[in-house]
Design an enzyme around this catalytic site. Structure first.
Site, PDB file in Angstrom:
ATOM      1  N   GLU A   1      13.964  -6.432   0.381  1.00  0.00           N
ATOM      2  CA  GLU A   1      14.989  -5.397   0.227  1.00  0.00           C
ATOM      3  C   GLU A   1      16.272  -5.990  -0.344  1.00  0.00           C
ATOM      4  O   GLU A   1      17.000  -6.709   0.336  1.00  0.00           O
ATOM      5  CB  GLU A   1      15.291  -4.742   1.581  1.00  0.00           C
ATOM      6  CG  GLU A   1      14.114  -4.019   2.202  1.00  0.00           C
ATOM      7  CD  GLU A   1      13.682  -2.789   1.417  1.00  0.00           C
ATOM      8  OE1 GLU A   1      14.525  -2.191   0.722  1.00  0.00           O
ATOM      9  OE2 GLU A   1      12.496  -2.429   1.505  1.00  0.00           O
TER      10      GLU A   1
ATOM     11  N   SER B   1      19.590   6.740   3.311  1.00  0.00           N
ATOM     12  CA  SER B   1      20.574   6.259   2.348  1.00  0.00           C
ATOM     13  C   SER B   1      21.979   6.735   2.725  1.00  0.00           C
ATOM     14  O   SER B   1      22.955   5.984   2.621  1.00  0.00           O
ATOM     15  CB  SER B   1      20.203   6.769   0.949  1.00  0.00           C
ATOM     16  OG  SER B   1      21.154   6.351   0.005  1.00  0.00           O
TER      17      SER B   1
ATOM     18  N   GLU C   1      20.822  -0.755   7.657  1.00  0.00           N
ATOM     19  CA  GLU C   1      19.939  -1.051   6.523  1.00  0.00           C
ATOM     20  C   GLU C   1      18.530  -1.380   6.996  1.00  0.00           C
ATOM     21  O   GLU C   1      17.550  -0.994   6.352  1.00  0.00           O
ATOM     22  CB  GLU C   1      20.499  -2.190   5.667  1.00  0.00           C
ATOM     23  CG  GLU C   1      19.661  -2.495   4.443  1.00  0.00           C
ATOM     24  CD  GLU C   1      19.433  -1.293   3.533  1.00  0.00           C
ATOM     25  OE1 GLU C   1      18.327  -1.181   2.969  1.00  0.00           O
ATOM     26  OE2 GLU C   1      20.349  -0.463   3.377  1.00  0.00           O
TER      27      GLU C   1
ATOM     28  N   TYR D   1       8.268 -11.072  16.298  1.00  0.00           N
ATOM     29  CA  TYR D   1       8.190  -9.838  15.500  1.00  0.00           C
ATOM     30  C   TYR D   1       9.545  -9.526  14.861  1.00  0.00           C
ATOM     31  O   TYR D   1       9.617  -9.091  13.708  1.00  0.00           O
ATOM     32  CB  TYR D   1       7.740  -8.661  16.354  1.00  0.00           C
ATOM     33  CG  TYR D   1       6.382  -8.845  16.981  1.00  0.00           C
ATOM     34  CD1 TYR D   1       5.342  -9.475  16.295  1.00  0.00           C
ATOM     35  CD2 TYR D   1       6.124  -8.411  18.275  1.00  0.00           C
ATOM     36  CE1 TYR D   1       4.103  -9.650  16.871  1.00  0.00           C
ATOM     37  CE2 TYR D   1       4.877  -8.579  18.858  1.00  0.00           C
ATOM     38  CZ  TYR D   1       3.873  -9.203  18.155  1.00  0.00           C
ATOM     39  OH  TYR D   1       2.643  -9.390  18.723  1.00  0.00           O
TER      40      TYR D   1
ATOM     41  N   GLU E   1      11.983   4.062   5.017  1.00  0.00           N
ATOM     42  CA  GLU E   1      11.391   4.081   3.679  1.00  0.00           C
ATOM     43  C   GLU E   1       9.968   3.526   3.705  1.00  0.00           C
ATOM     44  O   GLU E   1       9.073   4.066   3.045  1.00  0.00           O
ATOM     45  CB  GLU E   1      12.249   3.284   2.702  1.00  0.00           C
ATOM     46  CG  GLU E   1      13.545   3.985   2.363  1.00  0.00           C
ATOM     47  CD  GLU E   1      14.393   3.214   1.364  1.00  0.00           C
ATOM     48  OE1 GLU E   1      14.011   2.095   0.962  1.00  0.00           O
ATOM     49  OE2 GLU E   1      15.440   3.741   0.978  1.00  0.00           O
TER      50      GLU E   1
ATOM     51  N   ASP F   1      16.699  10.160   1.721  1.00  0.00           N
ATOM     52  CA  ASP F   1      18.095  10.482   1.411  1.00  0.00           C
ATOM     53  C   ASP F   1      18.978  10.355   2.650  1.00  0.00           C
ATOM     54  O   ASP F   1      20.115   9.878   2.575  1.00  0.00           O
ATOM     55  CB  ASP F   1      18.221  11.886   0.821  1.00  0.00           C
ATOM     56  CG  ASP F   1      17.677  11.983  -0.592  1.00  0.00           C
ATOM     57  OD1 ASP F   1      17.348  10.934  -1.194  1.00  0.00           O
ATOM     58  OD2 ASP F   1      17.562  13.125  -1.092  1.00  0.00           O
TER      59      ASP F   1
END
Length: 128
Positions: free
Chosen positions: A39, A109, A80, A27, A87, A106
């Protein structure tokens, strides 16, 4: 009432030992593959790490400083991955604009921005 996805999750959590480790590894590799393929920011960080990590081995610094030069860029990869996961979950719930969805994205980010600042500051403080 449990649907089939609940039953699948329960059966996975019931596994033990090597089988669970192997499943979890699969996984995790699938997640890394998905992040790299889907991404752009993750791909950019992978390439940044491919530059910084060998460079960390070449500079004349203490072992503790070298550890920081290695750990901080890797931490940005972790951030990340988490940002991308947030997201994906938000987008899975709804693609409609909503203040809470925007806030979640946001914040993810912002976490990544802080991680990138950590890379820059760590490298600057150690090397300058």
């Amino acid at each position: 009432m449990n649907d089939s996805s609940d039953l699948d999750a329960l059966s996975f959590k019931g596994r033990r030992g090597l089988a669970r480790i192997l499943d979890a590894t699969g996984y995790s590799l699938a997640g890394l593959r998905a992040a790299y393929q889907g991404e752009a920011a993750f791909r950019q960080l992978v390439w940044l790490n491919l530059v910084l990590l060998p460079l960390a081995g070449l500079v004349d610094v203490s072992r503790a400083e070298r550890a920081l030069l290695v750990i901080v860029p890797l931490l940005a990869l972790v951030v990340e991955l988490l940002n991308s996961a947030i997201e994906a979950v938000v987008d899975r719930i709804s693609l409609n604009l909503h203040p809470l969805s925007k806030q979640a994205k946001d914040m993810g980010s912002a976490a990544q921005m802080v991680a990138l600042l950590m890379i820059a500051l760590t490298w600057a403080i150690i090397l300058l």
